[in-house]
Design a protein around this motif. Structure first.
Motif, mmCIF file in Angstrom:
data_model
loop_
_atom_site.group_PDB
_atom_site.id
_atom_site.type_symbol
_atom_site.label_atom_id
_atom_site.label_comp_id
_atom_site.label_asym_id
_atom_site.label_seq_id
_atom_site.Cartn_x
_atom_site.Cartn_y
_atom_site.Cartn_z
ATOM 1 N N PRO A 1 56.739 4.143 1.184
ATOM 2 C CA PRO A 1 57.610 3.035 1.613
ATOM 3 C C PRO A 1 56.838 1.790 2.011
ATOM 4 O O PRO A 1 57.315 0.667 1.812
ATOM 5 N N TRP A 2 55.642 1.964 2.563
ATOM 6 C CA TRP A 2 54.872 0.826 3.073
ATOM 7 C C TRP A 2 54.160 0.086 1.948
ATOM 8 O O TRP A 2 53.783 -1.083 2.125
ATOM 9 N N ASN A 3 53.998 0.729 0.784
ATOM 10 C CA ASN A 3 53.540 -0.007 -0.401
ATOM 11 C C ASN A 3 54.644 -0.919 -0.909
ATOM 12 O O ASN A 3 54.427 -2.099 -1.204
ATOM 13 N N MET A 4 55.854 -0.359 -1.032
ATOM 14 C CA MET A 4 56.964 -1.150 -1.537
ATOM 15 C C MET A 4 57.361 -2.242 -0.540
ATOM 16 O O MET A 4 57.799 -3.322 -0.920
ATOM 17 N N GLY A 5 57.194 -1.961 0.763
ATOM 18 C CA GLY A 5 57.491 -2.961 1.788
ATOM 19 C C GLY A 5 56.353 -3.930 2.031
ATOM 20 O O GLY A 5 56.538 -4.945 2.703
ATOM 21 N N GLU A 6 55.151 -3.601 1.519
ATOM 22 C CA GLU A 6 53.957 -4.451 1.571
ATOM 23 C C GLU A 6 53.283 -4.489 2.936
ATOM 24 O O GLU A 6 52.387 -5.309 3.177
ATOM 25 N N GLN A 7 53.650 -3.584 3.853
ATOM 26 C CA GLN A 7 53.044 -3.614 5.191
ATOM 27 C C GLN A 7 51.657 -2.970 5.175
ATOM 28 O O GLN A 7 51.387 -2.038 4.404
ATOM 29 N N PRO A 8 50.751 -3.429 6.071
ATOM 30 C CA PRO A 8 49.445 -2.778 6.200
ATOM 31 C C PRO A 8 49.599 -1.415 6.863
ATOM 32 O O PRO A 8 50.378 -1.242 7.807
ATOM 33 N N ALA A 9 48.842 -0.424 6.363
ATOM 34 C CA ALA A 9 48.907 0.937 6.896
ATOM 35 C C ALA A 9 47.529 1.567 6.796
ATOM 36 O O ALA A 9 46.794 1.330 5.834
ATOM 37 N N ILE A 10 47.190 2.373 7.783
ATOM 38 C CA ILE A 10 45.873 2.997 7.837
ATOM 39 C C ILE A 10 46.021 4.463 8.193
ATOM 40 O O ILE A 10 46.889 4.838 8.983
ATOM 41 N N SER A 11 45.209 5.300 7.568
ATOM 42 C CA SER A 11 45.136 6.715 7.931
ATOM 43 C C SER A 11 43.774 6.986 8.550
ATOM 44 O O SER A 11 42.751 6.501 8.045
ATOM 45 N N LEU A 12 43.757 7.736 9.639
ATOM 46 C CA LEU A 12 42.502 8.180 10.229
ATOM 47 C C LEU A 12 42.644 9.635 10.638
ATOM 48 O O LEU A 12 43.756 10.171 10.738
ATOM 49 N N ASN A 13 41.529 10.285 10.864
ATOM 50 C CA ASN A 13 41.550 11.705 11.161
ATOM 51 C C ASN A 13 42.047 11.945 12.582
ATOM 52 O O ASN A 13 41.554 11.343 13.535
ATOM 53 N N ALA A 14 43.031 12.846 12.708
ATOM 54 C CA ALA A 14 43.590 13.180 14.018
ATOM 55 C C ALA A 14 43.071 14.502 14.548
ATOM 56 O O ALA A 14 43.429 14.908 15.656
ATOM 57 N N GLY A 15 42.245 15.195 13.753
ATOM 58 C CA GLY A 15 41.733 16.495 14.171
ATOM 59 C C GLY A 15 41.724 17.456 13.007
ATOM 60 O O GLY A 15 41.824 17.049 11.835
ATOM 61 N N PHE A 16 41.624 18.742 13.316
ATOM 62 C CA PHE A 16 41.462 19.756 12.279
ATOM 63 C C PHE A 16 42.451 20.897 12.478
ATOM 64 O O PHE A 16 42.842 21.222 13.597
ATOM 65 N N SER A 17 42.820 21.505 11.365
ATOM 66 C CA SER A 17 43.738 22.635 11.387
ATOM 67 C C SER A 17 43.003 23.902 11.828
ATOM 68 O O SER A 17 41.774 23.918 11.967
ATOM 69 N N LYS A 18 43.743 24.976 11.978
ATOM 70 C CA LYS A 18 43.125 26.260 12.343
ATOM 71 C C LYS A 18 42.170 26.738 11.251
ATOM 72 O O LYS A 18 41.269 27.547 11.508
ATOM 73 N N ASP A 19 42.346 26.243 10.021
ATOM 74 C CA ASP A 19 41.452 26.580 8.912
ATOM 75 C C ASP A 19 40.365 25.529 8.706
ATOM 76 O O ASP A 19 39.718 25.491 7.657
ATOM 77 N N ASN A 20 40.193 24.643 9.705
ATOM 78 C CA ASN A 20 39.135 23.627 9.681
ATOM 79 C C ASN A 20 39.286 22.609 8.550
ATOM 80 O O ASN A 20 38.297 22.140 7.986
ATOM 81 N N MET A 21 40.539 22.258 8.254
ATOM 82 C CA MET A 21 40.797 21.186 7.305
ATOM 83 C C MET A 21 41.314 19.965 8.059
ATOM 84 O O MET A 21 42.046 20.088 9.045
ATOM 85 N N PRO A 22 40.940 18.760 7.614
ATOM 86 C CA PRO A 22 41.340 17.532 8.326
ATOM 87 C C PRO A 22 42.847 17.311 8.300
ATOM 88 O O PRO A 22 43.549 17.724 7.379
ATOM 89 N N ILE A 23 43.317 16.611 9.328
ATOM 90 C CA ILE A 23 44.727 16.241 9.462
ATOM 91 C C ILE A 23 44.799 14.738 9.716
ATOM 92 O O ILE A 23 44.173 14.226 10.647
ATOM 93 N N GLY A 24 45.556 14.025 8.888
ATOM 94 C CA GLY A 24 45.614 12.569 9.003
ATOM 95 C C GLY A 24 46.791 12.079 9.826
ATOM 96 O O GLY A 24 47.871 12.665 9.819
ATOM 97 N N VAL A 25 46.569 10.981 10.540
ATOM 98 C CA VAL A 25 47.629 10.272 11.241
ATOM 99 C C VAL A 25 47.673 8.847 10.695
ATOM 100 O O VAL A 25 46.629 8.258 10.396
ATOM 101 N N GLN A 26 48.861 8.299 10.514
ATOM 102 C CA GLN A 26 49.032 6.982 9.916
ATOM 103 C C GLN A 26 49.584 5.993 10.939
ATOM 104 O O GLN A 26 50.467 6.321 11.725
ATOM 105 N N LEU A 27 49.024 4.778 10.925
ATOM 106 C CA LEU A 27 49.516 3.662 11.721
ATOM 107 C C LEU A 27 49.944 2.549 10.776
ATOM 108 O O LEU A 27 49.232 2.237 9.815
ATOM 109 N N ILE A 28 51.099 1.945 11.053
ATOM 110 C CA ILE A 28 51.632 0.885 10.204
ATOM 111 C C ILE A 28 52.007 -0.309 11.075
ATOM 112 O O ILE A 28 52.497 -0.137 12.198
ATOM 113 N N GLY A 29 51.781 -1.506 10.566
ATOM 114 C CA GLY A 29 52.164 -2.721 11.271
ATOM 115 C C GLY A 29 52.998 -3.628 10.384
ATOM 116 O O GLY A 29 53.186 -3.362 9.194
ATOM 117 N N PRO A 30 53.512 -4.726 10.923
ATOM 118 C CA PRO A 30 54.299 -5.667 10.124
ATOM 119 C C PRO A 30 53.445 -6.306 9.026
ATOM 120 O O PRO A 30 52.214 -6.330 9.091
#
Length: 468
Positions: free
Chosen positions: A404-433
């Motif tokens: 949705p943020w591509n079609m809406g053209e808003q800036p968005a960033i993903s960064l690592n929020a931590g790891f799962s029980k199987d030691n795989m990364p988990i992303g969190v996204q922040l979006i602004g106007p």
């Protein structure tokens, strides 16, 4: 002190200025490190270590003479293979683009102007139309955290290269999540700027180029270079004087929407839900007000966009001969041939759904300053699959948080929020106007600092661990 290949771009530049080490030493260490990793993950295209080392030697001499040229002189970078570099073919994941590019695309040109050292291009799936490391030309790109897992895509090689430590700076492209999705699955930072902030060619609805790095600070550093204007992009934004490296931000008083449900697509994994919720609470602890938010995407929007993209891809496939089409991944053909059965009205109505996404995403910022959400609904999926549900007829069920943020053209960033029980990364996204790119980077830097994740990166497997 970390090994040279582990240093951020800002740390490398500090070391060059202090003559603690040279670009040549960094390049030599990086080539050795890549030799331990690349046979396992297959992240690079057009990798020419001798050319890279020669360029590093020239940069070293400039630093010795006290005459570095450009903000990134001597810093290793990679570019997604879809970003043209003069004299090099752009295979588009298929090997069908054999003609050498006549000139650098805007991101490549800007980085060359600042004397960043091009290490290699990075892999992508066929036509950049899968969120997967699967390519009919490049072969299979694997996730450094677990070789049995997928990188996501379509900036698959960039995500893998960043996670594996193939230099600090990488550029991907993103039309529905292709920077942020592999960033999340590979545990790195992926920034999709406002449409037109980073000029790109060819340009298209929703298509952006953006940094993929190991830190928010390095993503900001890249924006100094990438955001310079280029008239080849008719959708570019006007030049703006932004102090990208100023990442200070007082969060107190900000209203942050918490969007945990995507509205359609794959259900959200419980571990991801917990990590994103914890990240939101970090912002709340810093003084933000959290506002529960309904999803912006609907089933009609996602299906309509699917129809539009099917038709668009089918139009590209029709340019190929029957023999050439046989070289394309079966998953792409199985999806795109639906475009042949769509009417013109179907396609126009599908495109209209992208406009509805734009309306819905823009309305969000009437009530909040920023949004926090998951980046992906799932944690990991098999390396050999073209998408997380392995169904070529439903290739977009995992992009509901990002597209949705591509079609809406808003800036968005993903960064690592931590790891799962199987030691795989988990992303969190922040979006602004729209246009608030600097604000999104600032907010991401504050969240990154508050999460206080220990520095942790995958180690190269032993040679015996190579998966054939």
């Amino acid at each position: 002190m970390p090994e040279l290949h582990q240093l951020t771009a800002t740390q490398l530049l500090e070391g060059y200025r202090a003559h603690t080490f040279s670009p040549s030493e960094v390049a030599t260490a990086l080539v050795e490190h890549i030799g331990k990793w690349e046979p396992h993950i297959n992240a690079l295209y057009a990798y020419q270590p001798d050319v890279f080392i020669q360029a590093a030697e020239a940069s070293t001499q400039r630093w010795i003479n006290g005459e570095p040229r450009g903000a990134l002189d001597g810093v290793p970078i990679t570019l997604k293979e879809l970003i043209a570099t003069k004299g090099m073919p752009v295979p588009r994941g298929t090997g069908l683009g054999t003609q050498a590019a006549a000139e650098d695309a805007p991101p490549a040109a800007r980085l060359a102007e600042d004397n960043a050292l091009l290490l290699a291009k990075t892999t992508c799936p066929d036509f950049g139309m899968l969120s997967s490391g699967l390519s009919s030309f490049h072969g299979l790109t694997r996730n450094p955290w677990n070789l049995a897992c997928n990188t996501g895509g379509s900036s698959s090689g960039a995500g893998a290269a960043a996670a594996a430590g193939f230099g600090p700076l990488h550029v991907g492209t993103d039309i529905g999540g292709s920077v942020r999705l592999p960033a999340a699955w590979c545990g790195v930072v992926g920034f999709k700027p406002t449409l037109g902030r980073v000029p790109i060619d060819p340009y298209y609805v929703g298509r952006c180029a953006g940094p993929m790095t190991r830190s928010v600070e390095d993503a900001a550093l890249m924006m100094i270079t990438l955001a310079r204007t280029d008239r080849r992009d008719a959708m570019r934004l006007p030049p703006e004087d932004i102090d990208w490296m100023n990442l200070a931000l007082d969060i107190k008083g900000l209203r942050v929407g918490v969007m945990m449900e995507a509205g359609c697509g794959l259900p959200l994994d419980n571990e991801i839900h917990r990590h994103v919720e914890q990240a939101a609470k970090q912002l709340e602890a810093a003084g933000a007000t959290l506002v529960p938010m309904a999803p912006v995407l609907t089933r009609a929007m996602l299906d309509g966009m699917d129809h539009f993209w099917q038709a668009r891809q089918w139009s590209e496939l029709l340019k190929l001969s029957a023999k050439e089409r046989e070289q394309v991944l079966p998953a792409i053909l199985a999806w795109a041939d639906g475009g042949a059965r769509l009417s013109g009205v179907d396609v126009v109505q599908g495109f209209q759904q992208t406009m509805d996404m734009r309306r819905a995403t823009e309305a969000v910022f009437d009530t909040v300053d920023a949004v926090i959400s998951p980046t992906t609904p799932n944690i990991a999926f098999p390396a050999e699959w073209p998408s997380p549900i392995n169904d070529p007829r439903q290739p977009f069920e995992h992009i509901a948080y990002t597209v949705p943020w591509n079609m809406g053209e808003q800036p968005a960033i993903s960064l690592n929020a931590g790891f799962s029980k199987d030691n795989m990364p988990i992303g969190v996204q922040l979006i602004g106007p729209r246009f608030a790119d600097h604000f999104v980077l600032k907010l991401a830097r504050q969240l990154e600092a508050r999460l206080e994740l220990p520095i942790r990166w995958p180690a190269p497997p032993c040679d015996k661990a190579v998966i054939a």
